[in-house]
Design an enzyme around this catalytic site. Sequence first.
Site, PDB file in Angstrom:
ATOM      1  N   ALA A   7       0.704  -1.083  -0.084  1.00  0.00           N
ATOM      2  CA  ALA A   7      -0.096   0.234  -0.105  1.00  0.00           C
ATOM      3  C   ALA A   7       0.789   1.287  -0.102  1.00  0.00           C
ATOM      4  O   ALA A   7       1.989   1.299   0.439  1.00  0.00           O
ATOM      5  CB  ALA A   7      -0.792  -0.089   1.305  1.00  0.00           C
ATOM      6  N   GLY A  54       0.522  -4.886   1.044  1.00  0.00           N
ATOM      7  CA  GLY A  54      -0.714  -4.834  -0.078  1.00  0.00           C
ATOM      8  C   GLY A  54      -0.257  -5.606  -1.218  1.00  0.00           C
ATOM      9  O   GLY A  54      -1.316  -6.125  -1.960  1.00  0.00           O
ATOM     10  N   GLU A  66      -0.760  -9.043  -0.549  1.00  0.00           N
ATOM     11  CA  GLU A  66      -2.208  -9.471  -0.184  1.00  0.00           C
ATOM     12  C   GLU A  66      -3.168  -9.352  -1.633  1.00  0.00           C
ATOM     13  O   GLU A  66      -4.070 -10.022  -1.587  1.00  0.00           O
ATOM     14  CB  GLU A  66      -2.749  -8.271   0.808  1.00  0.00           C
ATOM     15  CG  GLU A  66      -1.949  -8.312   2.195  1.00  0.00           C
ATOM     16  CD  GLU A  66      -2.427  -7.268   2.890  1.00  0.00           C
ATOM     17  OE1 GLU A  66      -1.831  -6.281   2.797  1.00  0.00           O
ATOM     18  OE2 GLU A  66      -2.712  -7.482   4.276  1.00  0.00           O
ATOM     19  N   GLU A  99       4.548  -5.036   7.450  1.00  0.00           N
ATOM     20  CA  GLU A  99       4.139  -3.968   7.843  1.00  0.00           C
ATOM     21  C   GLU A  99       4.430  -3.575   9.515  1.00  0.00           C
ATOM     22  O   GLU A  99       4.534  -2.723   9.853  1.00  0.00           O
ATOM     23  CB  GLU A  99       2.365  -4.141   7.925  1.00  0.00           C
ATOM     24  CG  GLU A  99       1.609  -4.174   6.492  1.00  0.00           C
ATOM     25  CD  GLU A  99       1.767  -5.420   5.759  1.00  0.00           C
ATOM     26  OE1 GLU A  99       2.495  -6.322   5.937  1.00  0.00           O
ATOM     27  OE2 GLU A  99       0.920  -5.520   4.724  1.00  0.00           O
TER      28      GLU A  99
HETATM   29  C1  HXC Z   1       5.077   4.398  -1.142  1.00  0.00           C
HETATM   30  C2  HXC Z   1       7.146   3.491  -2.094  1.00  0.00           C
HETATM   31  C3  HXC Z   1       6.707   2.242  -1.338  1.00  0.00           C
HETATM   32  C4  HXC Z   1       5.359   2.141  -0.657  1.00  0.00           C
HETATM   33  C5  HXC Z   1       8.636   1.706  -2.430  1.00  0.00           C
HETATM   34  N1  HXC Z   1       8.143   2.956  -2.674  1.00  0.00           N
HETATM   35  N2  HXC Z   1       7.530   1.387  -1.754  1.00  0.00           N
HETATM   36  N3  HXC Z   1       6.225   4.359  -1.899  1.00  0.00           N
HETATM   37  N4  HXC Z   1       4.687   3.144  -0.832  1.00  0.00           N
HETATM   38  N5  HXC Z   1       4.971   0.909  -0.209  1.00  0.00           N
HETATM   39  C6  HXC Z   1       9.040   4.038  -3.059  1.00  0.00           C
HETATM   40  C7  HXC Z   1      10.181   4.519  -2.507  1.00  0.00           C
HETATM   41  O1  HXC Z   1       9.840   5.452  -1.534  1.00  0.00           O
HETATM   42  C8  HXC Z   1      11.118   5.126  -3.641  1.00  0.00           C
HETATM   43  O2  HXC Z   1      10.595   6.374  -4.093  1.00  0.00           O
HETATM   44  C9  HXC Z   1      10.842   4.256  -4.804  1.00  0.00           C
HETATM   45  O3  HXC Z   1       9.491   3.623  -4.526  1.00  0.00           O
HETATM   46  C10 HXC Z   1      11.810   3.294  -4.928  1.00  0.00           C
HETATM   47  O4  HXC Z   1      11.830   2.377  -3.826  1.00  0.00           O
HETATM   48  P1  HXC Z   1      13.282   2.248  -3.149  1.00  0.00           P
HETATM   49  O5  HXC Z   1      12.962   1.938  -1.674  1.00  0.00           O
HETATM   50  O6  HXC Z   1      14.223   3.445  -3.495  1.00  0.00           O
HETATM   51  O7  HXC Z   1      13.879   1.153  -3.804  1.00  0.00           O
HETATM   52  P2  HXC Z   1      14.890  -0.138  -3.361  1.00  0.00           P
HETATM   53  O8  HXC Z   1      15.885   0.443  -2.652  1.00  0.00           O
HETATM   54  O9  HXC Z   1      15.245  -1.014  -4.515  1.00  0.00           O
HETATM   55  O10 HXC Z   1      14.033  -1.072  -2.231  1.00  0.00           O
HETATM   56  C11 HXC Z   1      12.721  -1.626  -2.579  1.00  0.00           C
HETATM   57  C12 HXC Z   1      11.829  -2.243  -1.367  1.00  0.00           C
HETATM   58  C13 HXC Z   1      11.774  -1.004  -0.588  1.00  0.00           C
HETATM   59  C14 HXC Z   1      12.704  -3.141  -0.380  1.00  0.00           C
HETATM   60  C15 HXC Z   1      10.822  -2.761  -2.088  1.00  0.00           C
HETATM   61  O11 HXC Z   1      11.129  -0.048  -1.564  1.00  0.00           O
HETATM   62  C16 HXC Z   1      10.536  -1.199   0.609  1.00  0.00           C
HETATM   63  O12 HXC Z   1      11.068  -1.492   1.822  1.00  0.00           O
HETATM   64  N6  HXC Z   1       9.427  -0.723   0.436  1.00  0.00           N
HETATM   65  C17 HXC Z   1       8.556  -0.560   1.374  1.00  0.00           C
HETATM   66  C18 HXC Z   1       7.879  -1.981   1.320  1.00  0.00           C
HETATM   67  C19 HXC Z   1       6.951  -2.118   2.589  1.00  0.00           C
HETATM   68  O13 HXC Z   1       7.108  -1.815   3.563  1.00  0.00           O
HETATM   69  N7  HXC Z   1       5.417  -2.603   2.174  1.00  0.00           N
HETATM   70  C20 HXC Z   1       4.095  -2.483   3.033  1.00  0.00           C
HETATM   71  C21 HXC Z   1       3.935  -1.330   2.635  1.00  0.00           C
HETATM   72  S1  HXC Z   1       2.218  -1.159   4.122  1.00  0.00           S
HETATM   73  P3  HXC Z   1      11.471   7.708  -4.154  1.00  0.00           P
HETATM   74  O14 HXC Z   1      10.425   8.776  -4.252  1.00  0.00           O
HETATM   75  O15 HXC Z   1      12.332   7.784  -2.776  1.00  0.00           O
HETATM   76  O16 HXC Z   1      12.291   7.334  -5.186  1.00  0.00           O
HETATM   77  C22 HXC Z   1       1.200  -2.181   3.485  1.00  0.00           C
HETATM   78  C23 HXC Z   1       0.198  -2.348   4.447  1.00  0.00           C
HETATM   79  C24 HXC Z   1      -0.994  -2.624   4.049  1.00  0.00           C
HETATM   80  O17 HXC Z   1       1.079  -2.564   2.314  1.00  0.00           O
HETATM   81  C25 HXC Z   1      -1.871  -2.745   5.295  1.00  0.00           C
HETATM   82  C26 HXC Z   1      -1.462  -1.930   6.594  1.00  0.00           C
HETATM   83  C27 HXC Z   1      -1.421  -0.601   6.656  1.00  0.00           C
END
Ligand code: HXC
Length: 257
Positions: free
Chosen positions: A65, A108, A111, A131
């Site tokens: 998400a 998400g 999911e 998360e």
């Molecule tokens: C918003 C996101 C994002 C996300 C990545 N980006 N994931 N933006 N929401 N979930 C954005 C980053 O901010 C970045 O933007 C760009 O995408 C590239 O990501 P990087 O982190 O620079 O890439 P990398 O170093 O290759 O790392 C990849 C990754 C990492 C390991 C997947 O991006 C990551 O850990 N993402 C979050 C994963 C996560 O926690 N997902 C769960 C989300 S919560 P910029 O602008 O900086 O270039 C969720 C909850 C659901 O889904 C229900 C409960 C709330």
Amino acid sequence: ADYQTILVEAKGAVTLVTLNRPDALNALNSTVLKELIDVFAAYDADDGQRCLVLTGSEKAFAAGADIKEMADQGFAQMYASNFFQGWEKVTATRKPWIAAVAGYALGGGCEVAMMADILIAADTAKFGQPEIKLGVTPGMGGSQRLTHAIGKAKAMEMCLTGRMMDAAEAERSGLVARVVPAADLVAEALKLAETIASMAPLAAIATKEQVNAAYEMTLAQGINFERRLFHGLFGSKDQKEGMSAFVAKRKAEWTGR
Ligand code: HXC
């Protein structure tokens, strides 16, 4: 329709939907949800479309998400808007669909992949529910669907540590139907979709209802439900067509009626 966050192509009887927010690793914001609801409803309503494939990019199916969209929200806003409401419209799709996952399917993203009827993965796929690292929990069904798919032992471990599972482990654990080389992912998903699209459409819908009932009913109720749907198909033209084509040793021509 004109979409901002997804690409949609009809390939014969198969709809190919590609998540397309490359700058955010396909993070699922409210626009993505709105557009997916629209495209899944259009798919369900179109008699010419008989299977759908949802995929992302080579690097990410979806990294979750959209964290930036959620970060500043408070409880009242989340509760009042019933945040994430709408995904149940995607899971209410009656016709079959496939998620084809390469790269990250996190939070998400994992999911949504688990909402699909069939999940196939590239050898590069990485699944996770991270998360907890953000101070929250799964919110789009992960704690339930992951547990149903792979059992409590691994689901609890994944959700409590946020660790990622690679494609081989995902296949071993029963999360995905099949793993294919990354370069072949979309072609393999489309081939699978074409096979499903070539089946009797009403039987495909009924099959999906039957299998999904296994998660909602007792065994005896589920078996009774299955049998009633089976009986019901004897009211369809396609049952007559399928069985007479078999007896006549010819290919069946489905009408979806
Ligand atoms: C918003 C996101 C994002 C996300 C990545 N980006 N994931 N933006 N929401 N979930 C954005 C980053 O901010 C970045 O933007 C760009 O995408 C590239 O990501 P990087 O982190 O620079 O890439 P990398 O170093 O290759 O790392 C990849 C990754 C990492 C390991 C997947 O991006 C990551 O850990 N993402 C979050 C994963 C996560 O926690 N997902 C769960 C989300 S919560 P910029 O602008 O900086 O270039 C969720 C909850 C659901 O889904 C229900 C409960 C709330």
